[in-house]
Design an enzyme around this catalytic site. Structure first.
Site, PDB file in Angstrom:
ATOM      1  N   THR A 186      -8.858 -24.335  31.493  1.00 23.26           N
ATOM      2  CA  THR A 186      -9.452 -22.875  31.630  1.00 23.26           C
ATOM      3  C   THR A 186      -9.203 -22.275  30.133  1.00 23.26           C
ATOM      4  O   THR A 186      -8.631 -22.674  29.310  1.00 23.26           O
ATOM      5  CB  THR A 186      -8.565 -22.269  32.416  1.00 23.26           C
ATOM      6  OG1 THR A 186      -7.225 -22.155  31.741  1.00 23.26           O
ATOM      7  CG2 THR A 186      -8.359 -22.655  33.631  1.00 23.26           C
ATOM      8  N   GLU A 331     -10.865 -23.292  38.384  1.00 19.75           N
ATOM      9  CA  GLU A 331      -9.780 -23.627  39.419  1.00 19.75           C
ATOM     10  C   GLU A 331     -10.284 -24.138  40.805  1.00 19.75           C
ATOM     11  O   GLU A 331      -9.656 -24.762  41.531  1.00 19.75           O
ATOM     12  CB  GLU A 331      -8.657 -22.666  39.403  1.00 19.75           C
ATOM     13  CG  GLU A 331      -7.802 -22.426  38.372  1.00 19.75           C
ATOM     14  CD  GLU A 331      -8.416 -21.423  37.317  1.00 19.75           C
ATOM     15  OE1 GLU A 331      -9.645 -21.347  37.140  1.00 19.75           O
ATOM     16  OE2 GLU A 331      -7.435 -21.116  36.451  1.00 19.75           O
ATOM     17  N   LYS A 444      -8.218   1.924  35.040  1.00 19.62           N
ATOM     18  CA  LYS A 444      -7.449   2.611  35.811  1.00 19.62           C
ATOM     19  C   LYS A 444      -7.217   4.058  35.477  1.00 19.62           C
ATOM     20  O   LYS A 444      -6.970   4.578  34.299  1.00 19.62           O
ATOM     21  CB  LYS A 444      -5.901   2.144  36.049  1.00 19.62           C
ATOM     22  CG  LYS A 444      -6.163   0.800  36.827  1.00 19.62           C
ATOM     23  CD  LYS A 444      -4.968   0.026  36.653  1.00 19.62           C
ATOM     24  CE  LYS A 444      -5.286  -1.497  37.256  1.00 19.62           C
ATOM     25  NZ  LYS A 444      -4.782  -2.488  36.387  1.00 19.62           N
TER      26      LYS A 444
END
Ligand code: AMP
Length: 547
Positions: A186, A331, A444
């Site tokens: 990855t 994955e 956020k």
């Protein structure tokens, strides 16, 4: 009582045997590193992969030993896909765009025994070979007379010399279908890269699933162009599902610019193409000013990062090419969802259909998915609730190679393990997934979440903007506020105020970015995705206006 069906392991070698027998004259066309076009057939791939397998048998290797590649999409790479895995070794495709230090780290971690590379990566191999302690043979993917005389790489051989004298009648071995077949590391934005280790079984099941009509829908009538690299998650499984269906395959080699890709699509009557949005952006940018059209291209799978609405619109409505928006990850071999419409959507307007195509699509049979809140409680499929996306299925990792990073799975009440994707998503009542963000990229603000993908999509819908990346910046009252970094199209003009005004009415007021930062370029990582970590570093000293 057990069923009474024949016990035949699902092995990758069976794909190439099938392609040879049933589609032996099907064409494989490759633009080579040398620039010329090479063409041969599935029967040739099968014959030469058997030669690869024979050559490997002569190299004193163990079952499951890793054979690495640093190579573009091309016919020799395809032969290695089959010869290496089919003979019981593990094909380790390395991403050549990674930093040389990372490549050496990965080769050592995988304990690669042989490394095969395209000559365009010779300088890279020269830089790393001394650090790759386990590699005992280096093979240049070229003809014997193209082998550089003074490469500085001990014992370097050419691929053609290596397989040239090998017998062509190799008998593929049979073994446990759960044996490892290939691996891919990855991108590893945090910590060391981790490898997904695919098995023969997972690869074959994925190939079957990929070929379904509502997934990639490949067929013997297709001419498929995988622009998505064979060095990243097995080119989304196309080398396998193309053999399973007998599709013609067209490999672009290293020439991924808009002009070269367009010319190849037209010359080879490509009906089906697959790639990440950045590549398709280059293609559309080349075509538009020249007024070019596609004559054969019907469908394109776009994934790897969110496909902007403007791109869906251009392919669908300007060029009549169906966009299949896909989501997946290394994955997951990589396919998880694909966006194809349901019957009930067909009577909708073109714009309404495009709005659905913007979603990443429905789960493929074999992939279970759910979204959960911070406490692990499952959230409703109402298209509004967003949460962490978890998946499970037979082509999804249960553990990384060498257990790197520990056990990644999250158990549910029944004790079944779910893989946490790191993505935040909504799922609607029809089961269409929409990725809101990577969990680490979501902004956020005052306890509410803002999707950076939404902010980027609006920016690139502006005619003057070529590329956009949105990140959260510290704010003393709201914790974080979004700012958008943008690259202007060549010759186009737009001011900060004009762009901010462009957001009005397109998103909630509080989600409109606090600032626009004009940049020359946005950092792109080794797999063609925006590198937000790097962008954050570049904008380290940046402060929001008025603070
Ligand atoms: P990789 O393992 O490098 O292929 O990266 C997988 C990640 O890419 C996913 O977890 C998503 O964050 C992102 N990704 C892949 N496809 C899409 C898509 N169609 N839309 C948004 N993000 C995507």
């Amino acid at each position: 009582m057990l069923g009474l069906m024949q016990d035949q392991p699902l092995l990758i070698s069976s794909l190439i045997e099938f392609a040879e027998r049933h589609h032996g004259d099907g064409e494989i066309v490759s633009r080579r590193v040398e620039g010329d076009i090479h063409r041969y057939t599935w029967a040739d791939v099968a014959r030469r992969s058997r030669q690869v397998a024979s050559a490997l048998d002569g190299e004193n290797l163990l079952f499951s030993d890793r054979i690495a590649t640093l190579a573009w999409n091309g016919y020799r790479h395809l032969e290695l896909y089959y010869g290496v895995s089919g003979s019981g070794r593990v094909l380790h495709t390395i991403n050549p765009r990674l930093h040389p230090e990372q490549i050496a780290w990965i080769a050592n971690h995988a304990e690669d025994q042989i490394l095969c590379f395209d000559l365009s990566f010779l300088p890279l191999v020269q830089a790393v070979h001394a650090k790759c302690a386990t590699v005992k043979k280096w093979i240049a993917l070229c003809d014997a007379d193209k082998l550089p005389a003074d490469s500085g790489i001990p014992g370097l051989v050419s691929y053609e010399a290596w397989i040239g004298d090998q017998p062509t009648d190799y008998a593929w071995p049979s073994f446990d279908e759960n044996s490892a077949s290939s691996m891919c590391y990855t991108s590893g934005t945090t910590g060391n890269p981790k490898a997904a280790l695919y098995s023969h079984r997972s690869t074959i099941l994925h190939a079957y699933a990929a070929a379904l009509p509502d997934v990639m829908g490949l067929s013997a009538r297709d001419s498929v162009l995988p622009v998505v690299p064979m060095f990243h998650v097995n080119a989304w499984g196309i080398p396998y599902s193309a053999a399973l269906t007998g599709a013609k395959v067209v490999f672009p080699g290293p020439a991924l610019d808009g002009k070269s890709v367009y010319e190849l699509i037209e010359a080879e009557k490509v009906t089906y193409a697959a790639g990440v949005p950045t590549v398709w952006q280059m293609l559309l940018t080349h075509m538009k000013p020249a007024g070019l059209r596609f004559t054969t291209l019907k469908r394109t799978v776009i994934g790897g990062s969110a496909c902007p609405p403007a791109m869906i619109h251009a392919f669908q409505q300007d060029y009549g090419v169906e966009v299949l928006h896909a989501w997946g990850m290394t994955e997951m071999s990589p396919l998880g969802t694909l966006c194809t419409l349901k019957n009930k959507h067909l009577s909708m307007s073109a714009d309404a259909q495009d709005a659905i195509r913007l979603k990443q699509g429905r789960a493929i049979f074999g992939v279970d998915m759910k979204i959960v809140d911070g406490d692990g409680k499952e959230l409703p499929w109402d298209g509004k609730a967003y949460g962490d996306l978890l998946v499970k299925g037979p082509w999804i990792v249960k553990e990384y190679f060498k257990a790197e990073g520990g056990n990644p799975l999250v158990p549910d009440a029944q004790g079944r393990g779910w893989f946490p994707t790191g993505d935040v998503a909504t799922i609607d009542a029809d089961g269409f997934l929409q990725i809101t963000d990577r969990s680490k990229d979501v902004i956020k603000s005052g306890g509410e979440w803002i999707s950076s993908i939404d902010i980027e999509n609006i920016a690139v819908a502006h005619p003057a903007i070529a590329m956009a990346a949105c990140i959260g910046v510290f704010h003393p009252k709201w914790d974080e506020r979004p700012v958008v970094a943008v690259v202007k199209r060549p010759g186009a003009e737009v001011t900060r105020e004009e762009l901010l005004k462009f957001y009005e009415g397109k998103t909630a007021k509080w989600q409109i970015p606090d600032d626009v930062i004009f940049v020359e370029a946005i950092p792109i990582g080794a797999t063609g995705k925006i590198l937000k970590t790097k962008l954050r570093e570049q904008l380290k000293g940046y402060k929001l206006p008025g603070l």
